[in-house]
Design a protein around this motif. Sequence first.
Motif, mmCIF file in Angstrom:
data_model
loop_
_atom_site.group_PDB
_atom_site.id
_atom_site.type_symbol
_atom_site.label_atom_id
_atom_site.label_comp_id
_atom_site.label_asym_id
_atom_site.label_seq_id
_atom_site.Cartn_x
_atom_site.Cartn_y
_atom_site.Cartn_z
ATOM 1 N N SER A 17 20.778 -30.033 15.597
ATOM 2 C CA SER A 17 21.703 -31.123 15.890
ATOM 3 C C SER A 17 21.344 -31.822 17.197
ATOM 4 C CB SER A 17 23.121 -30.539 15.941
ATOM 5 O OG SER A 17 23.863 -31.136 16.949
ATOM 6 N N GLU A 18 21.569 -33.115 17.198
ATOM 7 C CA GLU A 18 21.285 -33.917 18.384
ATOM 8 C C GLU A 18 22.147 -33.473 19.566
ATOM 9 O OE1 GLU A 18 21.804 -38.012 17.449
ATOM 10 O OE2 GLU A 18 20.270 -38.651 18.875
ATOM 11 N N ASN A 19 23.349 -32.990 19.247
ATOM 12 C CA ASN A 19 24.250 -32.545 20.310
ATOM 13 C C ASN A 19 23.632 -31.418 21.127
ATOM 14 O OD1 ASN A 19 26.541 -34.178 20.133
ATOM 15 N ND2 ASN A 19 27.230 -33.077 18.307
ATOM 16 N N SER A 20 23.046 -30.442 20.443
ATOM 17 C CA SER A 20 22.493 -29.312 21.208
ATOM 18 C C SER A 20 21.220 -29.729 21.920
ATOM 19 C CB SER A 20 22.275 -28.079 20.339
ATOM 20 O OG SER A 20 21.799 -28.414 19.100
ATOM 21 N N GLU A 71 25.419 -23.167 19.205
ATOM 22 C CA GLU A 71 25.281 -24.638 19.136
ATOM 23 C C GLU A 71 26.484 -25.284 18.444
ATOM 24 O OE1 GLU A 71 20.914 -25.963 18.577
ATOM 25 O OE2 GLU A 71 21.233 -24.348 17.157
ATOM 26 N N HIS A 72 27.650 -24.687 18.625
ATOM 27 C CA HIS A 72 28.856 -25.291 18.038
ATOM 28 C C HIS A 72 28.994 -26.715 18.566
ATOM 29 C CE1 HIS A 72 33.023 -26.026 17.008
ATOM 30 N NE2 HIS A 72 32.933 -24.993 16.172
ATOM 31 N N ALA A 73 29.254 -27.645 17.668
ATOM 32 C CA ALA A 73 29.221 -29.068 18.056
ATOM 33 C C ALA A 73 30.173 -29.370 19.210
ATOM 34 C CB ALA A 73 29.556 -29.942 16.862
ATOM 35 N N PRO A 97 27.756 -27.727 12.719
ATOM 36 C CA PRO A 97 26.747 -28.324 11.851
ATOM 37 C C PRO A 97 25.943 -27.284 11.062
ATOM 38 C CG PRO A 97 26.135 -28.557 14.175
ATOM 39 C CD PRO A 97 27.527 -28.026 14.141
ATOM 40 N N GLN A 148 34.018 -36.315 18.665
ATOM 41 C CA GLN A 148 33.192 -35.437 17.830
ATOM 42 C C GLN A 148 33.938 -34.866 16.627
ATOM 43 O OE1 GLN A 148 29.921 -34.812 17.773
ATOM 44 N NE2 GLN A 148 30.238 -33.441 16.022
ATOM 45 N N ASN A 159 33.416 -35.953 13.212
ATOM 46 C CA ASN A 159 32.016 -35.908 12.767
ATOM 47 C C ASN A 159 31.495 -34.494 12.522
ATOM 48 O OD1 ASN A 159 31.698 -38.698 12.844
ATOM 49 N ND2 ASN A 159 31.437 -38.637 15.065
ATOM 50 N N GLY A 160 32.387 -33.522 12.520
ATOM 51 C CA GLY A 160 31.944 -32.167 12.177
ATOM 52 C C GLY A 160 32.081 -31.216 13.331
ATOM 53 N N THR A 210 23.060 -26.590 11.389
ATOM 54 C CA THR A 210 21.672 -27.043 11.278
ATOM 55 C C THR A 210 21.283 -27.631 12.640
ATOM 56 O OG1 THR A 210 20.158 -28.462 10.063
ATOM 57 C CG2 THR A 210 22.364 -29.328 10.398
#
Length: 458
Positions: free
Chosen positions: A111-114, A325-327, A107, A100, A103-104, A109
């Motif tokens: 995010s698919e991760n969250s 929602e930190h990546a 975000p 990860q 990739n940031g 914004t």
Amino acid sequence: MMTTEKPVYDISKLLSKIESTYRSRTPKSGALYKVARSLMPGGVSHNARFFTPYPFFEKRARGQHLWDIDGNRYTDYWMGHTALILGHSPAIVRAELRKQIPNGLLPGTASENSFGLARLVSEIVPCAEGVRFCTTGAEATMYAVRLARAFTRRNQIIKMAGGWHGFNSSLTYGVHAPFEASESAGLIPEEKERVKLAPFNKIDETTNLIMDNAKDLAGVIVEPVMGGGVLPADKKYLQTLRNLCSEVGAVLIFDEVITGFRLALGGAQEYYGINPDLCTLGKIMGGGLPSSAIVGKKEIMILADPSVNRPKDERAWIGGGTFSEHALAMCSGRVTLEYLKKNRKSVYGSLEREGDEVRRSLNKEFEKRGIRSTTTGATSLFGTHFLSDHQNEISSQEALIESRRELELPYFLYLMAIKGIFILPGHISAISAVHTKFDISQLVRATGDFADFLVETQ
Ligand SMILES: Cc1ncc(COP(=O)(O)O)c(C=O)c1O
């Protein structure tokens, strides 16, 4: 447990013997602590991390072990405030973070991760019809209170005397005895009026309190295993809270910051078979990184929906955290929960067995030497208490207060200084999936040696 005359221990003699070993093994930590104190009040940023004479400074952590800057190795049962169910820096988390990072990180914004973690949480946690991520447990419980008040349009909250929900100003009341006294300067006395204290595990008194406050009662918040004291709720007690909250129209909140993904994959609500209306999560859910969540019934959670245009006083505005929602936390949380889900039988089965073994064996070691103690807890959570003459068990905060707390620091400092076992003095302990049978037997033997030492210095 045997009944004997209360033995008199010379606590200061005990402590000075143990402390001198601790100081001689941790000179670099001692020196660094002096400097740290001049920078940070008390030398730490979390109060629990301070203990006397000074905390050792960690240099490295892996698996079930911590190393300090003096090169001492400790088998760790504090495990990052109980968050690290897979141990320190597990390989699956390291690998996911490496993927990860390029990739940031933040975000800022959607995010698919969250989305991935939210989907898992909603599959795993029985009451989670809606999920909102935040960053700390204190933030999650503050939001839970706000949602409960917004949903019911009432003001009162009932929490447990001795209950700990983080240091937000909505719930920093009645945490330490004496419970009626203010916990801190700087809290607003009027806010305290809105928080009533229930005696944990006492059904009749709690029922009366709930019924007396029914009209303006927004919610009841409870830790299913109280972290302070490691006291599991009686199932009947939780069922009573469930029934009464439904009866009076109050929101039942389980604070599962510790018990979530710990007592069982689905947390205390799965373990006890009782669903709250709202639940707060943290610790394990972050996989070692900072994240928390508030989850619960859809009809309550939708009050937080920013896409719905509600008048200001009809919405519950929660979820303002820059770092929510930190990546990295979403990734580490997701792989941790995926692992736990895939291996639920083996992980939770062995954690439960090892917890039972620790409780049984520590009790036995003390009992053999005529020292009255009890090790409480549920599944992989445990805490050792020394009993006063008239006590046979510890199941309430009152009993905890009456126990022989003066013996706790000598025990935990002995384990640390002499046996290389880290249990944060006076705090909850947690077994992780990477602790071994050898680790458990080492803890049991070390406890027996401490019991001998205690008897010798009588
Ligand atoms: C039951 C419970 N709730 C809430 C919190 C607060 O969480 P945090 O330290 O992440 O703010 C804690 C922390 O130990 C806890 O044990």
